[in-house]
Design an enzyme around this catalytic site. Structure first.
Site, short mmCIF file in Angstrom:
data_model
loop_
_atom_site.label_atom_id
_atom_site.label_comp_id
_atom_site.label_asym_id
_atom_site.label_seq_id
_atom_site.Cartn_x
_atom_site.Cartn_y
_atom_site.Cartn_z
N CYS A 1 -4.70 8.12 -24.44
CA CYS A 1 -3.60 7.19 -24.13
C CYS A 1 -2.25 7.90 -24.20
CB CYS A 1 -3.59 6.01 -25.10
SG CYS A 1 -5.09 5.04 -25.06
N CYS A 2 -1.32 7.42 -23.40
CA CYS A 2 -0.01 8.04 -23.34
C CYS A 2 0.95 7.46 -24.36
CB CYS A 2 0.55 7.92 -21.93
SG CYS A 2 -0.35 8.96 -20.80
#
Ligand SMILES: *Cc1c(COP(=O)(O)O)cnc(C)c1O
Length: 447
Positions: free
Chosen positions: A359-360
């Site tokens: 995930c960013c």
């Protein structure tokens, strides 16, 4: 999960290509482990309860909202505890009959209550307003078509994890029994409603000592005795003692076990088991956690500020609690090579590494500074004890797909591992459709 079964399953998942270039993360469930947990639960309570007393072990569906899992548990004699129309639909899709389903939820709508009563599903009311709704639905009928109970909060206190503590003074669940006037109100509520026949207390969960849980159940039992005394007959004929048995996330050992808990309950609340009360339990995490693992590929192995970081495909999208509350939900991580063989340490011993997700956001870490054999791109990591709450509570961050879930049988004498699909991996087409693709121009045209 037994080490040998785990090793066989990881290796076989690679060989049988459950994990591949376009499926970098999967969930695996050990069918033998689930069956044995269910059998252990039944045996533990059979040992302490008067022979012939009806006992319904209702699995808390939120812990693994997967139809084949509910069906497997039903095969092992378990029912379902549901807390939403979705969970109810899953239980029914699994073929669980209404008499083996219990509906608990703090926010049941009138429509949900009506459906449950029409189907003959047991309902535990959460609060006085819900009881009034039930009054209206039951109307002048002598008895509603399904058993109806009231949830109480014995307010015996919380455990180690705030978010998992249901019996604090200010918990949102049930009727707070020690509040001024509450106990008398509860007794009167039963006296006025001959059809109110159950008392429910769920004191948990993860992080709560067994003694605290037992104290909560003792309080519910004593209240039931007081109510039956006040009514002058055994109006309350069933006690729902909830679930909440904590799980050991630090080793393969199953501790505490159902037997320990049942024995402790018998010592703390002997009258609960003497045959006067039917029993309902609602265990979730403890039935499934140990039988599941997440297997994810290491996409890159990098380093920052001297810290080695393995960037994997398992992050907040499936281990949401672990990422956002790492102290409360630490997970064991094992390292495997690309073929699914346990990765050996090099001569220098384990290397402290961060195990990151896809995930960013910077905090998307499954483990920080965790000593493990040094991971390389293409290796695999296994997140252990993830059979409960990790597979069915997906977080759609970055539009990452829900991974496929597969059950395995690794008990065959020849070491062959067979897999069965529990849930297909979510497809790109599904993600796009769920994200409003049909309405692509709706905003542009609004003006
Ligand atoms: C979540 C829940 C359970 C199951 O709790 P576990 O900790 O998973 O055993 C049981 N009963 C109710 C009412 C719940 O909300």
């Amino acid at each position: 999960m037994a080490t040998t079964r785990r090793e066989l399953a990881v290796r076989a998942a690679v060989e049988q290509r459950l994990l591949g270039p376009d499926q970098p993360v999967v969930g695996l469930l050990d069918v033998a482990g689930i069956r044995s947990a269910a059998a252990g639960l039944r045996a533990a309570f059979e040992e302490v309860i008067a022979p012939g007393t009806p006992v319904l072990h209702a699995f808390a569906v939120k812990a693994a909202a997967l139809v084949p899992v509910l069906r497997l548990l039903a095969d092992e004699g378990l029912g379902c505890e549901v807390a939403s129309p979705g969970e109810l639909a899953l239980a029914r899709a699994a073929g669980v009959t209404p008499d083996r389903i219990v509906l608990d939820s703090p926010a049941k709508t009138v429509a949900e209550l009506r459906e449950a009563l029409d189907l003959g599903i047991a309902v535990n009311a959460d609060n006085p307003q819900e009881l009034e709704r039930l009054d209206a639905l039951v109307g002048h009928r002598a008895a509603p078509p399904s058993p109806v109970g009231l949830r109480v909060n014995p307010q015996v206190g919380g455990g180690r994890i705030d978010a998992m503590s249901t019996a604090t003074a200010t918990s949102k669940f049930g009727v707070a029994l020690q509040d001024p006037g509450a106990r008398a109100w509860v007794v009167r509520a039963f006296v006025e409603r001959p059809w109110l026949t159950r008392l429910h207390a769920h004191v948990g969960s993860q992080g709560c000592p067994l003694e605290l849980m037992a104290a909560g159940i003792r309080a519910a039992y004593e209240l039931a005795e007081e109510i039956n005394e006040a009514v002058g007959r055994q109006q309350i004929d069933a006690l729902d003692i909830g679930g909440g048995l904590p799980v050991n996330f630090t080793s393969d050992e199953v501790t505490p076990g159902y037997r320990e808990y049942a024995q402790l309950l018998r010592a703390a609340v002997p009258g609960l088991f003497d045959g006067r009360y039917k029993l309902v339990t609602e265990f979730g995490r403890s039935l499934l956690a140990k039988s599941g693992l997440v297997l994810a590929r290491v996409e890159y192995a990098k380093s920052a500020g001297g810290r080695p970081i393995a960037v994997t495909h398992a992050g907040a999208q499936l281990a949401t609690r672990t990422v956002f509350a790492p102290e409360a939900w630490p997970l064991r991580v094992l390292a495997y090579d690309a073929e699914g063989r346990p990765k050996a340490e090099t001569g220098d011993g384990p290397v402290p590494q961060d195990i990151a997700g896809p995930c960013c956001f910077a905090g998307d870490l499954i483990a920080r500074d965790r000593p493990l054999p040094e991971l390389a791109a293409g290796d695999l990591v296994a997140l252990l004890d993830t059979g409960a709450y990790y597979f069915s509570n997906h977080f759609a961050y970055n539009s990452l797909p829900r991974p496929g879930i597969y059950g395995f049988d690794a008990t065959s004498a020849d070491g062959e591992v067979r897999f069965a699909t529990v849930r297909e991996p979510q497809t790109m087409a599904e993600i796009v459709a769920e994200s409003g693709a049909r309405h692509a121009l709706s905003l542009s045209r609004l003006r």
